[in-house]
Design a protein around this motif. Structure first.
Motif, PDB file in Angstrom:
ATOM      1  N   VAL A  38       0.814  -1.220   0.000  1.00 16.00           N
ATOM      2  CA  VAL A  38       0.000   0.000   0.000  1.00 16.00           C
ATOM      3  C   VAL A  38       0.847   1.269   0.000  1.00 16.00           C
ATOM      4  O   VAL A  38       0.591   2.172  -0.786  1.00 16.00           O
ATOM      5  CB  VAL A  38      -1.026  -0.024   1.157  1.00 16.00           C
ATOM      6  N   PRO A  39       1.876   1.404   0.833  1.00 17.76           N
ATOM      7  CA  PRO A  39       2.680   2.636   0.765  1.00 17.76           C
ATOM      8  C   PRO A  39       3.339   2.843  -0.597  1.00 17.76           C
ATOM      9  O   PRO A  39       3.405   3.957  -1.086  1.00 17.76           O
ATOM     10  CB  PRO A  39       3.729   2.448   1.859  1.00 17.76           C
ATOM     11  N   SER A  40       3.795   1.770  -1.228  1.00 16.80           N
ATOM     12  CA  SER A  40       4.428   1.946  -2.539  1.00 16.80           C
ATOM     13  C   SER A  40       3.397   2.333  -3.592  1.00 16.80           C
ATOM     14  O   SER A  40       3.698   3.087  -4.505  1.00 16.80           O
ATOM     15  CB  SER A  40       5.198   0.693  -2.950  1.00 16.80           C
ATOM     16  N   PHE A  41       2.162   1.837  -3.478  1.00 17.82           N
ATOM     17  CA  PHE A  41       1.111   2.270  -4.397  1.00 17.82           C
ATOM     18  C   PHE A  41       0.787   3.742  -4.181  1.00 17.82           C
ATOM     19  O   PHE A  41       0.551   4.480  -5.121  1.00 17.82           O
ATOM     20  CB  PHE A  41      -0.161   1.432  -4.232  1.00 17.82           C
ATOM     21  N   GLY A  42       0.767   4.175  -2.923  1.00 19.03           N
ATOM     22  CA  GLY A  42       0.515   5.583  -2.615  1.00 19.03           C
ATOM     23  C   GLY A  42       1.604   6.474  -3.185  1.00 19.03           C
ATOM     24  O   GLY A  42       1.328   7.522  -3.761  1.00 19.03           O
ATOM     25  N   ALA A  43       2.857   6.052  -3.032  1.00 12.79           N
ATOM     26  CA  ALA A  43       3.978   6.824  -3.576  1.00 12.79           C
ATOM     27  C   ALA A  43       3.913   6.859  -5.101  1.00 12.79           C
ATOM     28  O   ALA A  43       4.190   7.890  -5.718  1.00 12.79           O
ATOM     29  CB  ALA A  43       5.303   6.228  -3.108  1.00 12.79           C
ATOM     30  N   MET A  44       3.523   5.736  -5.701  1.00 15.09           N
ATOM     31  CA  MET A  44       3.413   5.690  -7.155  1.00 15.09           C
ATOM     32  C   MET A  44       2.295   6.624  -7.633  1.00 15.09           C
ATOM     33  O   MET A  44       2.448   7.343  -8.617  1.00 15.09           O
ATOM     34  CB  MET A  44       3.140   4.262  -7.620  1.00 15.09           C
ATOM     35  N   ALA A  45       1.172   6.643  -6.915  1.00 21.22           N
ATOM     36  CA  ALA A  45       0.068   7.531  -7.279  1.00 21.22           C
ATOM     37  C   ALA A  45       0.494   8.992  -7.153  1.00 21.22           C
ATOM     38  O   ALA A  45       0.157   9.821  -8.009  1.00 21.22           O
ATOM     39  CB  ALA A  45      -1.154   7.255  -6.406  1.00 21.22           C
ATOM     40  N   ASP A  46       1.254   9.335  -6.106  1.00 20.50           N
ATOM     41  CA  ASP A  46       1.754  10.701  -5.944  1.00 20.50           C
ATOM     42  C   ASP A  46       2.671  11.084  -7.099  1.00 20.50           C
ATOM     43  O   ASP A  46       2.602  12.197  -7.614  1.00 20.50           O
ATOM     44  CB  ASP A  46       2.516  10.853  -4.622  1.00 20.50           C
ATOM     45  N   THR A  47       3.524  10.172  -7.508  1.00 17.64           N
ATOM     46  CA  THR A  47       4.441  10.435  -8.619  1.00 17.64           C
ATOM     47  C   THR A  47       3.668  10.665  -9.913  1.00 17.64           C
ATOM     48  O   THR A  47       3.985  11.586 -10.673  1.00 17.64           O
ATOM     49  CB  THR A  47       5.433   9.266  -8.785  1.00 17.64           C
ATOM     50  N   VAL A  48       2.653   9.866 -10.144  1.00 14.36           N
ATOM     51  CA  VAL A  48       1.837  10.026 -11.358  1.00 14.36           C
ATOM     52  C   VAL A  48       1.137  11.382 -11.350  1.00 14.36           C
ATOM     53  O   VAL A  48       1.115  12.094 -12.357  1.00 14.36           O
ATOM     54  CB  VAL A  48       0.819   8.865 -11.486  1.00 14.36           C
ATOM     55  N   ARG A  49       0.557  11.773 -10.202  1.00 12.37           N
ATOM     56  CA  ARG A  49      -0.127  13.064 -10.105  1.00 12.37           C
ATOM     57  C   ARG A  49       0.855  14.222 -10.287  1.00 12.37           C
ATOM     58  O   ARG A  49       0.547  15.220 -10.930  1.00 12.37           O
ATOM     59  CB  ARG A  49      -0.848  13.176  -8.768  1.00 12.37           C
ATOM     60  N   LEU A  50       2.051  14.090  -9.721  1.00 13.96           N
ATOM     61  CA  LEU A  50       3.073  15.134  -9.857  1.00 13.96           C
ATOM     62  C   LEU A  50       3.502  15.271 -11.313  1.00 13.96           C
ATOM     63  O   LEU A  50       3.625  16.381 -11.837  1.00 13.96           O
ATOM     64  CB  LEU A  50       4.266  14.780  -8.966  1.00 13.96           C
ATOM     65  N   ASN A  51       3.714  14.151 -11.985  1.00 12.95           N
ATOM     66  CA  ASN A  51       4.082  14.182 -13.406  1.00 12.95           C
ATOM     67  C   ASN A  51       2.966  14.781 -14.258  1.00 12.95           C
ATOM     68  O   ASN A  51       3.232  15.509 -15.215  1.00 12.95           O
ATOM     69  CB  ASN A  51       4.428  12.780 -13.901  1.00 12.95           C
ATOM     70  N   ALA A  52       1.711  14.476 -13.915  1.00 16.41           N
ATOM     71  CA  ALA A  52       0.576  15.023 -14.672  1.00 16.41           C
ATOM     72  C   ALA A  52       0.502  16.542 -14.518  1.00 16.41           C
ATOM     73  O   ALA A  52       0.277  17.254 -15.497  1.00 16.41           O
ATOM     74  CB  ALA A  52      -0.726  14.374 -14.212  1.00 16.41           C
ATOM     75  N   LEU A  53       0.702  17.037 -13.302  1.00 15.81           N
ATOM     76  CA  LEU A  53       0.691  18.486 -13.070  1.00 15.81           C
ATOM     77  C   LEU A  53       1.808  19.164 -13.861  1.00 15.81           C
ATOM     78  O   LEU A  53       1.596  20.170 -14.526  1.00 15.81           O
ATOM     79  CB  LEU A  53       0.831  18.788 -11.576  1.00 15.81           C
ATOM     80  N   GLN A  54       2.992  18.566 -13.803  1.00 14.57           N
ATOM     81  CA  GLN A  54       4.137  19.124 -14.531  1.00 14.57           C
ATOM     82  C   GLN A  54       3.872  19.136 -16.038  1.00 14.57           C
ATOM     83  O   GLN A  54       4.106  20.144 -16.704  1.00 14.57           O
ATOM     84  CB  GLN A  54       5.398  18.306 -14.236  1.00 14.57           C
ATOM     85  N   SER A  55       3.351  18.054 -16.567  1.00 15.23           N
ATOM     86  CA  SER A  55       3.088  17.965 -18.011  1.00 15.23           C
ATOM     87  C   SER A  55       2.025  18.967 -18.452  1.00 15.23           C
ATOM     88  O   SER A  55       2.156  19.587 -19.511  1.00 15.23           O
ATOM     89  CB  SER A  55       2.633  16.554 -18.378  1.00 15.23           C
ATOM     90  N   ASP A  56       0.983  19.119 -17.649  1.00 15.98           N
ATOM     91  CA  ASP A  56      -0.095  20.040 -17.996  1.00 15.98           C
ATOM     92  C   ASP A  56       0.404  21.487 -18.004  1.00 15.98           C
ATOM     93  O   ASP A  56       0.125  22.243 -18.938  1.00 15.98           O
ATOM     94  CB  ASP A  56      -1.255  19.863 -17.025  1.00 15.98           C
ATOM     95  N   LEU A  57       1.132  21.868 -16.971  1.00 12.77           N
ATOM     96  CA  LEU A  57       1.661  23.232 -16.913  1.00 12.77           C
ATOM     97  C   LEU A  57       2.671  23.472 -18.037  1.00 12.77           C
ATOM     98  O   LEU A  57       2.649  24.526 -18.675  1.00 12.77           O
ATOM     99  CB  LEU A  57       2.298  23.504 -15.545  1.00 12.77           C
ATOM    100  N   LEU A  58       3.516  22.499 -18.308  1.00 18.17           N
ATOM    101  CA  LEU A  58       4.483  22.622 -19.402  1.00 18.17           C
ATOM    102  C   LEU A  58       3.772  22.804 -20.744  1.00 18.17           C
ATOM    103  O   LEU A  58       4.164  23.659 -21.546  1.00 18.17           O
ATOM    104  CB  LEU A  58       5.400  21.400 -19.445  1.00 18.17           C
ATOM    105  N   ALA A  59       2.716  22.044 -20.981  1.00 21.05           N
ATOM    106  CA  ALA A  59       1.967  22.162 -22.239  1.00 21.05           C
ATOM    107  C   ALA A  59       1.368  23.559 -22.386  1.00 21.05           C
ATOM    108  O   ALA A  59       1.386  24.143 -23.474  1.00 21.05           O
ATOM    109  CB  ALA A  59       0.869  21.102 -22.298  1.00 21.05           C
ATOM    110  N   HIS A  60       0.864  24.123 -21.297  1.00 21.93           N
ATOM    111  CA  HIS A  60       0.288  25.464 -21.356  1.00 21.93           C
ATOM    112  C   HIS A  60       1.365  26.541 -21.542  1.00 21.93           C
ATOM    113  O   HIS A  60       1.118  27.548 -22.207  1.00 21.93           O
ATOM    114  CB  HIS A  60      -0.568  25.743 -20.121  1.00 21.93           C
ATOM    115  N   LEU A  61       2.534  26.320 -20.972  1.00 20.53           N
ATOM    116  CA  LEU A  61       3.648  27.255 -21.209  1.00 20.53           C
ATOM    117  C   LEU A  61       4.049  27.235 -22.685  1.00 20.53           C
ATOM    118  O   LEU A  61       4.264  28.287 -23.295  1.00 20.53           O
ATOM    119  CB  LEU A  61       4.857  26.883 -20.350  1.00 20.53           C
ATOM    120  N   GLN A  62       4.135  26.044 -23.258  1.00 22.46           N
ATOM    121  CA  GLN A  62       4.493  25.937 -24.674  1.00 22.46           C
ATOM    122  C   GLN A  62       3.412  26.541 -25.568  1.00 22.46           C
ATOM    123  O   GLN A  62       3.715  27.178 -26.574  1.00 22.46           O
ATOM    124  CB  GLN A  62       4.759  24.472 -25.024  1.00 22.46           C
ATOM    125  N   LEU A  63       2.155  26.369 -25.168  1.00 26.19           N
ATOM    126  CA  LEU A  63       1.058  26.987 -25.907  1.00 26.19           C
ATOM    127  C   LEU A  63       1.172  28.511 -25.857  1.00 26.19           C
ATOM    128  O   LEU A  63       1.046  29.183 -26.889  1.00 26.19           O
ATOM    129  CB  LEU A  63      -0.297  26.554 -25.329  1.00 26.19           C
TER     130      LEU A  63
END
Length: 191
Positions: A38-63
């Motif tokens: 369970v802790p490793s799944f939680g850490a993995m979910a946090d990493t996925v959410r962090l990457n999604a936030l970074q990708s979304d903001l990066l896409a808007h900066l490029q736009l």
């Protein structure tokens, strides 16, 4: 009567299933495995959410950068909670808007075209920019990041999971030419 013959006719009875001690051992093993997973799944979910936030903001900066070049004018991206106007307080995690900044003040005013909005609101994550990119990022007609005074606007936006201790982070680094890049980082705390 032959007893061997009688026993052959009698159907043998097999007990199916587990005994109570066997079942308790299996449940204990499953509980230990879940406690480890369970802790490793939680850490993995946090990493996925962090990457999604970074990708979304990066896409808007490029736009925003490409729109500034296409429109041959100033286009800005600012943090925004209501997806209509720029926010004076809070971090980039509340969301942002991309708009045509006709009067070059780094804030969306009446009549300025809203190009797109981004929903950064991911619970438990924070995103903050250093001094140059704390409120807005503005691109000129050449795609270079510039402050409202015309100075180069290089800076870093750091995204991390709320934590009092050391935490993994993602960063978007904007160079003096307005080109954003991403990198992994570690922060002492994320509050």
């Amino acid at each position: 009567m032959d007893t061997a013959h009688t026993q052959a006719r009698r159907p043998t009875r097999r007990n199916a299933g587990f005994t109570l001690p066997e079942l308790l051992v299996v449940m204990a093993v499953v509980a230990v495995l879940l406690a480890l997973a369970v802790p490793s799944f939680g850490a993995m979910a946090d990493t996925v959410r962090l990457n999604a936030l970074q990708s979304d903001l990066l896409a808007h900066l490029q736009l925003a950068r490409s729109e500034a070049i296409k429109r041959a004018g100033r286009v800005a991206l600012c943090k925004s909670a209501d997806k209509r106007s720029c926010a004076a307080a809070g971090g980039w995690e509340q969301g942002w808007i991309v708009f045509f900044d006709a009067n070059n003040n780094g804030a969306r005013d009446a009549g300025e075209t809203l190009i797109r909005s981004g929903d950064g609101s991911v619970r438990g994550l924070l995103a903050s920019g250093n001094q140059n990119v704390a409120r807005y990022i503005s691109f000129d007609r050449d795609g270079e990041a510039r402050t409202v005074s015309g100075a180069f606007q290089a800076g870093t936006i750091t995204m991390c999971r709320e934590s009092a201790g050391v935490a993994g982070a993602r960063q978007i680094v904007i160079n003096a030419f307005g080109r954003p890049r991403t990198q992994k980082s570690t922060v002492a705390s994320c509050a």
